[in-house]
Scaffold this motif. Structure first.
Motif, mmCIF file in Angstrom:
data_model
loop_
_atom_site.group_PDB
_atom_site.id
_atom_site.type_symbol
_atom_site.label_atom_id
_atom_site.label_comp_id
_atom_site.label_asym_id
_atom_site.label_seq_id
_atom_site.Cartn_x
_atom_site.Cartn_y
_atom_site.Cartn_z
ATOM 1 N N PRO A 175 -21.634 46.975 -4.306
ATOM 2 C CA PRO A 175 -22.769 47.811 -3.306
ATOM 3 C C PRO A 175 -23.343 48.579 -4.984
ATOM 4 N N SER A 176 -21.585 49.061 -6.251
ATOM 5 C CA SER A 176 -22.814 49.934 -6.753
ATOM 6 C C SER A 176 -22.476 49.484 -7.923
ATOM 7 N N LEU A 177 -22.685 48.366 -7.609
ATOM 8 C CA LEU A 177 -23.090 47.491 -9.285
ATOM 9 C C LEU A 177 -24.973 46.700 -9.239
ATOM 10 N N LEU A 178 -24.933 46.725 -7.723
ATOM 11 C CA LEU A 178 -26.475 46.657 -8.222
ATOM 12 C C LEU A 178 -27.211 47.780 -7.930
ATOM 13 N N SER A 179 -28.097 47.180 -8.601
ATOM 14 C CA SER A 179 -29.716 48.088 -8.850
ATOM 15 C C SER A 179 -31.087 47.356 -8.865
ATOM 16 N N THR A 180 -31.090 48.202 -9.101
ATOM 17 C CA THR A 180 -33.592 47.490 -9.219
ATOM 18 C C THR A 180 -33.577 46.493 -10.370
ATOM 19 N N GLU A 181 -32.791 46.893 -11.385
ATOM 20 C CA GLU A 181 -32.946 46.607 -12.881
ATOM 21 C C GLU A 181 -32.825 45.349 -12.620
ATOM 22 N N LEU A 182 -31.239 45.678 -12.354
ATOM 23 C CA LEU A 182 -30.120 44.418 -13.047
ATOM 24 C C LEU A 182 -31.110 42.838 -11.999
#
Length: 333
Positions: A175-182
């Motif tokens: 969860p902490s590694l996910l981002s909209t940008e990614l």
């Protein structure tokens, strides 16, 4: 004329050498494009002897020579070698695997080969001799001069193409590694690769949810609303046919699979479990976003069956075929 493909032989204690030999023996039956191996001639010869298969090797100094020799001999470039001890990995073998991977990648980068097919390595053994990458995908990206995260791993089989957004990390860290940008960046890379390398004019990308039932409107988490949905909206505004977030437990059913060309998944097993369940013996690991073509069979070194004659070359044959098809498509522009 498209140049031959190049194979790195993987860890010599694993099934990689056997797979190279078996693929060469299947070249006519499977209509495979020409390929040559880098280093490990003695290992390949010993693997063929263990399998009880005749093998003619051709020592070559150029890819042109590989194309000429391929019909009657397995071409091998380079002189480095190691002892053949299947199922008994050791540093000497890891050094041979790294030399083969390094020189094969370099040949593809310099366009001496039309693409590279990498056979399985043992990451832990390579780390012991100074290999500073989580896997071959990251190594190839660095060798091509790309920034970390620029390349994308896609698992592709006859039934499904899937991309894990996060790969070799603890599930608790996802969860902490996910981002909209990614998600947007990977979605763009996947869409471009599907167009260029697979000839899909208008790619359809299904984006999975992270949480069960796509979080049930926030009951099981808010990543869908705050991270994934904005990414899908951005991809759609960029002209990419992206849909979701789809509950992952229903996305890979036969009828649903027909509605998309590739799935963008939130973590490693979410992508690899369905691919391996559907296409284990024909699954291919493809690296997207590179200036070179790279594929690999979607399995590991299998030290436990190395040298027993039980290695199935299906995924290696599929990787060679797919690399050849992508290379030919790129050559046509």
């Amino acid at each position: 004329m498209v140049a031959p493909l190049v194979l790195s032989i993987g860890d010599p204690a694993g099934i990689g050498p056997e797979l190279a030999v078996l693929a060469w023996h299947a070249r006519e039956r499977e209509s495979l494009p020409a390929f040559y191996a880098v280093h490990g001639a003695g290992v390949l010869e010993a693997a063929a002897e263990r399998l009880g298969l005749p093998l003619e090797l051709a020592a070559i100094g150029s890819a042109d020579e590989a194309a000429q020799a391929f019909a009657t001999a397995l071409p091998v470039m380079g002189t480095e070698n190691a002892a053949y001890a299947p199922g008994e990995p050791e540093p000497e073998g890891a050094r041979l695997a790294l030399a083969s991977l390094t020189d094969a990648t370099d040949a593809a980068f310099r366009s001496e080969a039309s693409g590279v097919v990498t056979l399985p390595i043992a990451k832990g053994l390579l780390a012991d001799i100074g290999f500073a990458f989580p896997g071959q995908t990251e190594f190839l990206a660095a060798a091509c001069g790309l920034e970390p995260g620029a390349s994308v791993m896609m698992l592709a089989g006859p039934s499904l193409k899937a991309v894990p957004l996060t790969v070799h990390c603890a599930l608790a860290d996802v969860p902490s590694l996910l981002s909209t940008e990614l998600i947007v960046r990977r979605g763009q890379t996947v869409a471009q690769a599907l167009q260029r390398d697979y000839g899909i004019t208008a790619p359809r990308i299904a984006v999975t949810a992270l949480n069960p039932h796509a979080s049930e409107n926030g009951a099981f988490g808010d990543e869908e609303a705050h991270i994934i949905e904005p990414a899908i909206a951005q991809l759609r505004s960029d002209g990419i046919d992206a849909t979701g977030p789809h509950p992952a437990d229903a996305l890979f059913a036969p009828r649903t699979r027909a509605s998309f060309d590739a799935a963008l998944c939130m973590y490693h097993d979410q992508a690899l479990i369905p691919v391996k369940a559907l296409d284990f013996d024909s699954g291919v690991n493809v690296t997207l976003g590179l200036p070179i073509v790279r594929t690999s069979p979607d399995h590991g070194t299998a030290f436990d069956i190395a040298g027993t004659g039980r290695a199935d070359p299906g995924a290696t044959i599929a990787a060679i075929r797919m690399a050849g098809e992508i290379a030919a498509r790129r050559a046509k522009g």
